[in-house]
Scaffold this motif. Structure first.
Motif, PDB file in Angstrom:
ATOM      1  N   GLU A  35     -29.815  61.959  51.610  1.00 36.11           N
ATOM      2  CA  GLU A  35     -28.555  62.698  51.586  1.00 36.11           C
ATOM      3  C   GLU A  35     -28.778  64.207  51.614  1.00 36.11           C
ATOM      4  N   ARG A  95     -19.041  67.382  60.058  1.00 38.63           N
ATOM      5  CA  ARG A  95     -18.042  66.397  59.634  1.00 38.63           C
ATOM      6  C   ARG A  95     -16.786  66.487  60.512  1.00 38.63           C
ATOM      7  N   GLU A 155     -15.380  63.443  62.744  1.00 40.63           N
ATOM      8  CA  GLU A 155     -14.014  62.959  62.529  1.00 40.63           C
ATOM      9  C   GLU A 155     -13.174  63.158  63.796  1.00 40.63           C
ATOM     10  N   SER A 172      -8.590  61.304  50.380  1.00 34.44           N
ATOM     11  CA  SER A 172      -9.789  60.545  50.711  1.00 34.44           C
ATOM     12  C   SER A 172      -9.430  59.241  51.412  1.00 34.44           C
ATOM     13  N   HIS A 187      -8.405  59.776  55.079  1.00 34.97           N
ATOM     14  CA  HIS A 187      -9.529  60.021  55.978  1.00 34.97           C
ATOM     15  C   HIS A 187     -10.331  58.745  56.235  1.00 34.97           C
ATOM     16  N   GLU A 204     -20.498  58.999  57.076  1.00 35.31           N
ATOM     17  CA  GLU A 204     -20.758  58.737  55.661  1.00 35.31           C
ATOM     18  C   GLU A 204     -21.938  59.561  55.161  1.00 35.31           C
ATOM     19  N   CYS A 258     -20.787  63.208  54.797  1.00 36.95           N
ATOM     20  CA  CYS A 258     -19.838  63.387  53.697  1.00 36.95           C
ATOM     21  C   CYS A 258     -20.490  63.249  52.329  1.00 36.95           C
ATOM     22  N   ALA A 259     -21.696  62.687  52.291  1.00 34.01           N
ATOM     23  CA  ALA A 259     -22.392  62.567  51.015  1.00 34.01           C
ATOM     24  C   ALA A 259     -22.946  63.899  50.540  1.00 34.01           C
ATOM     25  N   SER A 310     -17.392  66.580  52.158  1.00 28.57           N
ATOM     26  CA  SER A 310     -16.436  65.481  52.272  1.00 28.57           C
ATOM     27  C   SER A 310     -15.039  66.024  52.565  1.00 28.57           C
ATOM     28  N   SER A 327     -12.408  65.821  50.962  1.00 29.49           N
ATOM     29  CA  SER A 327     -11.758  66.347  49.767  1.00 29.49           C
ATOM     30  C   SER A 327     -12.557  67.471  49.119  1.00 29.49           C
ATOM     31  N   GLY A 328     -13.686  67.829  49.706  1.00 29.62           N
ATOM     32  CA  GLY A 328     -14.522  68.840  49.084  1.00 29.62           C
ATOM     33  C   GLY A 328     -13.843  70.187  48.951  1.00 29.62           C
ATOM     34  N   SER A 349     -11.020  70.572  59.661  1.00 30.54           N
ATOM     35  CA  SER A 349     -12.225  70.804  58.866  1.00 30.54           C
ATOM     36  C   SER A 349     -12.429  72.281  58.574  1.00 30.54           C
TER      37      SER A 349
END
Length: 253
Positions: free
Chosen positions: A63, A91, A95, A144, A147, A164, A167-168, A173, A175-176, A221
Motif C-alpha cells: 500500500e 484515483r 474513477e 464512500s 463511490h 482499491e 485508495c488505500a 480515498s 472521502s479523504g 478528484s
C-alpha cells in the motif's frame, strides 16, 4: 459456519485484524513517520502470532505505508505533497475510466437506483447549515458508498482492483478530502459542490454520455487536491493535525 482458514493454517480473520490494527497505529500517529518497525515488536504489541503480522507488514508495504529495509524490518513511510497529489490524480483517472466504461456498457438499473437513494440521503445530511460530528460521519459513509456503487456500475474487476490499491493510500480515498475542518462553512460548501458533481456524473452515466462522465469524475478528484492544499497551508493547521494525525506523514516542500 466455521471461520475461513488460509493455507498456512491461520484464520483469515486474524490476518485482517492484524492488518487493521497495524494500519491504525500508523495513521493515528502512534507509529510515527520515519520510525523503524520490527516484526517481533509488532507481534508482542498486537498479541498475535508472527504469520498474520508478517502478512500485514507485507500488505502495508504494498500500500505504500511501509518501506522494507535491506537489513530486515520496515520503516514507516512519509509522503511529499506531490506524492499525495499524484495518488489523488491517479484515483480520479481510474474513477473517470470506470465512469466512462459504465456509460458505454450501460449501468445495471438496480445499482443506479441504489446510487440515487444514496444521493438523496446525502442531500438530507447537507440540508443543515453546519455539520456536527454525527452528520459528518454520515456523510463520509454515504460518500464512500456512492463511490463504491460508481465502481460497480462499470463491471470491471481489473480496474477496480487498481482503484482499491490507490485508495488505500492516506488521503487518496474518495472521502479523504473531507477529514479536516468538517464544521467550517468552507468545508460544507465544498461538499455541496461535490454532491452536485455526484448528480452530474450519475446523469451522464444514465444518458450514456461516456466522455462527460469521465471528465466530471476527473474534476471531482480535484476537490481533494484543493482541500488538502488548504489544510496544509491554512492557519488552523495545528488543529487539523490534532484531528487528523495522519497529516504528520506528509513532508512539506
Amino acid at each position: 459456519m466455521a471461520p475461513q482458514v488460509l493455507a498456512d493454517g491461520v484464520p483469515e480473520s486474524a490476518q485482517v485484524r492484524a492488518l487493521l490494527q497495524l494500519r491504525e497505529l500508523i495513521l493515528s500517529g502512534e507509529l510515527a513517520g520515519g520510525s523503524r518497525i520490527a516484526e517481533l515488536a509488532i507481534v508482542e504489541r498486537l498479541g498475535v502470532s508472527r504469520t498474520p503480522v508478517r502478512a500485514a507488514l507485507l500488505r502495508l508495504e504494498q500500500e505504500g505505508l511501509l518501506r522494507a529495509l535491506p537489513g530486515g524490518g520496515y520503516v514507516v513511510e512519509t509522503f511529499s505533497e506531490r506524492d499525495i497529489a499524484d495518488a489523488i490524480e491517479l484515483r480520479g483517472t481510474l474513477e473517470g475510466l470506470l465512469a466512462r466504461l459504465a456509460a458505454e456498457r450501460g449501468a445495471p438499473a438496480a445499482v443506479l437506483t441504489e446510487a440515487r437513494g444514496v444521493l438523496a440521503r446525502i442531500d438530507a445530511v447537507l440540508a443543515t447549515p453546519t455539520l456536527d460530528d454525527e452528520a459528518f460521519s454520515d456523510y463520509v459513509a454515504l460518500n464512500s458508498r456512492f463511490h463504491v456503487l460508481l465502481a460497480e456500475m462499470a463491471d470491471s474487476p481489473t480496474v477496480e482492483r487498481q482503484l482499491e490499491r490507490v485508495c488505500a493510500l492516506p488521503f487518496a480515498s474518495p472521502s479523504g478530502f473531507v477529514l479536516a475542518e468538517a464544521e467550517s462553512t468552507q468545508a460544507r460548501d465544498m461538499l455541496i459542490v461535490a454532491q452536485d458533481q455526484h448528480r452530474q456524473v450519475l446523469d451522464a452515466i444514465e444518458r450514456r454520455e461516456s466522455a462527460r462522465a469521465e471528465a466530471i469524475l476527473r474534476e471531482h478528484s480535484r476537490l481533494a487536491q484543493r482541500n488538502l492544499r488548504a489544510v496544509l497551508a491554512g492557519h488552523t493547521q495545528g488543529q487539523a493535525h490534532a484531528a487528523m494525525p495522519a497529516l504528520k506523514l506528509i513532508r512539506r516542500r
